[in-house]
Design a protein around this motif. Structure first.
Motif, PDB file in Angstrom:
ATOM      1  N   UNK A   1     -36.923  -1.832 -12.544  1.00  0.00           N
ATOM      2  CA  UNK A   1     -36.216  -0.746 -11.868  1.00  0.00           C
ATOM      3  C   UNK A   1     -36.932  -0.193 -10.644  1.00  0.00           C
ATOM      4  N   UNK A   2     -37.794  -0.983 -10.003  1.00  0.00           N
ATOM      5  CA  UNK A   2     -38.475  -0.528  -8.808  1.00  0.00           C
ATOM      6  C   UNK A   2     -39.575  -1.486  -8.404  1.00  0.00           C
ATOM      7  N   UNK A   3     -40.493  -0.975  -7.598  1.00  0.00           N
ATOM      8  CA  UNK A   3     -41.631  -1.770  -7.135  1.00  0.00           C
ATOM      9  C   UNK A   3     -42.628  -1.944  -8.276  1.00  0.00           C
ATOM     10  N   UNK A   4     -43.088  -3.158  -8.455  1.00  0.00           N
ATOM     11  CA  UNK A   4     -44.012  -3.430  -9.556  1.00  0.00           C
ATOM     12  C   UNK A   4     -45.456  -3.120  -9.167  1.00  0.00           C
ATOM     13  N   UNK A   5     -46.191  -2.584 -10.126  1.00  0.00           N
ATOM     14  CA  UNK A   5     -47.637  -2.446 -10.023  1.00  0.00           C
ATOM     15  C   UNK A   5     -48.249  -3.616 -10.796  1.00  0.00           C
ATOM     16  N   UNK A   6     -48.856  -4.592 -10.114  1.00  0.00           N
ATOM     17  CA  UNK A   6     -49.325  -5.803 -10.804  1.00  0.00           C
ATOM     18  C   UNK A   6     -50.385  -5.522 -11.856  1.00  0.00           C
ATOM     19  N   UNK A   7     -51.192  -4.484 -11.672  1.00  0.00           N
ATOM     20  CA  UNK A   7     -52.208  -4.157 -12.675  1.00  0.00           C
ATOM     21  C   UNK A   7     -51.576  -3.680 -13.972  1.00  0.00           C
TER      22      UNK A   7
END
Length: 323
Positions: A127-133
């Motif tokens: 549902x949005x921009x992913x945080x890879x961490x």
């Protein structure tokens, strides 16, 4: 001496006089799924009588809804291109921006509600921009593009914006963005208590929004948590939501009642795809008196405290209410 409660049930006129809850056509919002192209009406196996529609066919659908007395639709977009940040949702030529302009031109009195999220527009289905961490949605970066999406849809003619991502701070962020851009009149109907539910399966078929990995449990509400569910809605009220929502509806009527008792805001429920599909399959199998069970189910939402019902059954309900 015992109370003779049956006295007010024996006569149909008296029964109607003392009826505590009822369903009205004006309580209903009908979801529409919009795709690029022309003369497209794609059926969905898991959701009988629900379609992906090109804008020209969506206009025909809106004409039918007006005749039935249904005054509000909820628009969901299916883009031609998906990427990591849902770029089509950030374009004035995106599918929902186009649909808003077209529908508003022909049906100025129809309330156009828009689902505000990125799951249909991203190639990863979240549902949005992913945080890879975190391998989850980056809350604050997503708020920035959510604001951009809201402003595009407001300019295109949206009458009501319904953010569905369950992001922390989304209502405050959106309210400030809309107000600063001159859209202080547009209400926010927050998916304020949205559960990480198994009832959404058929929706993901029609909206093509199944996550490519993992699930949405890191941002949607835990079905086991009652107090947290209430807190989510009360927090959105404090941030400036105009209408609250519980999604799904049928398995969470206790939460609907809890929120109704804690808040004076209008309260919506989303009668979701899995709930719809179960009734449709039971109807097809001849297991239930479909129309009776349908109306009993919808009435249960009103009895629990809902003012607004978003449902794929809206057209059927409107026809039954005219009988």
């Amino acid at each position: 001496m015992f109370k003779r409660l049956r006295r007010v049930r024996l006569n149909s006129i008296v029964r109607n006089l003392v009826e505590e809850n009822n369903v009205r056509t004006q309580d209903l919002i009908y979801p529409l799924f919009i795709v690029h192209g022309k003369n497209i009406k794609n059926s969905i196996a898991s959701m009988p009588d629900v379609y992906q529609l090109s804008i020209d066919n969506a206009l025909k659908e809106c004409a039918e809804l007006e005749l039935l007395g249904i005054n509000a639709v909820m628009l969901f977009g299916i883009p031609s291109l998906k990427d990591s940040v849902g770029s089509e949702a950030l374009s004035e030529q995106g599918i929902i921006a186009q649909a808003l302009r077209a529908i508003k031109a022909q049906f100025p009195n129809l309330l156009l509600c828009v689902d505000l999220c990125f799951c249909e527009y991203t190639d990863h289905g979240h549902c949005g921009i992913l945080n890879p961490k975190l391998q989850s949605v980056d809350n604050d970066l997503t708020l920035e593009i959510l604001n951009k999406q809201a402003l595009i849809l407001a300019k295109a003619g949206a009458d009501l914006i319904a953010p569905s991502g369950m992001l922390d701070g989304m209502i405050l962020s959106l309210r400030q963005a809309l107000d600063n851009a001159g859209f202080s009149h547009i209400p926010l109907m927050s998916y304020s208590t949205k559960f990480a539910s198994g009832y959404y399966g058929p929706f993901r078929d029609v909206a093509q929004s199944t996550p490519s990995f993992g699930d949405r449990k890191s941002y949607q509400q835990n079905p086991a948590n009652r107090r947290e569910a209430i807190l989510e809605s009360l927090e959105d009220e404090a941030q400036g939501a105009d209408i609250l929502m519980v999604k799904p509806a049928l398995a969470y009527l206790d939460i609907v009642r809890d929120i109704r008792e804690k808040s004076l805001l209008p309260l919506a429920v989303y009668n979701v795809s899995g709930e719809y599909a179960m009734l449709k399959l039971a109807q097809k199998a001849g297991l239930i008196d479909y129309e009776r069970v349908l109306m009993e189910t919808i009435l249960s939402f009103k009895r629990a405290g809902a003012d607004i019902i978003i449902t794929y059954h809206a057209k059927e309900i409107a026809k039954l209410l005219k009988v």
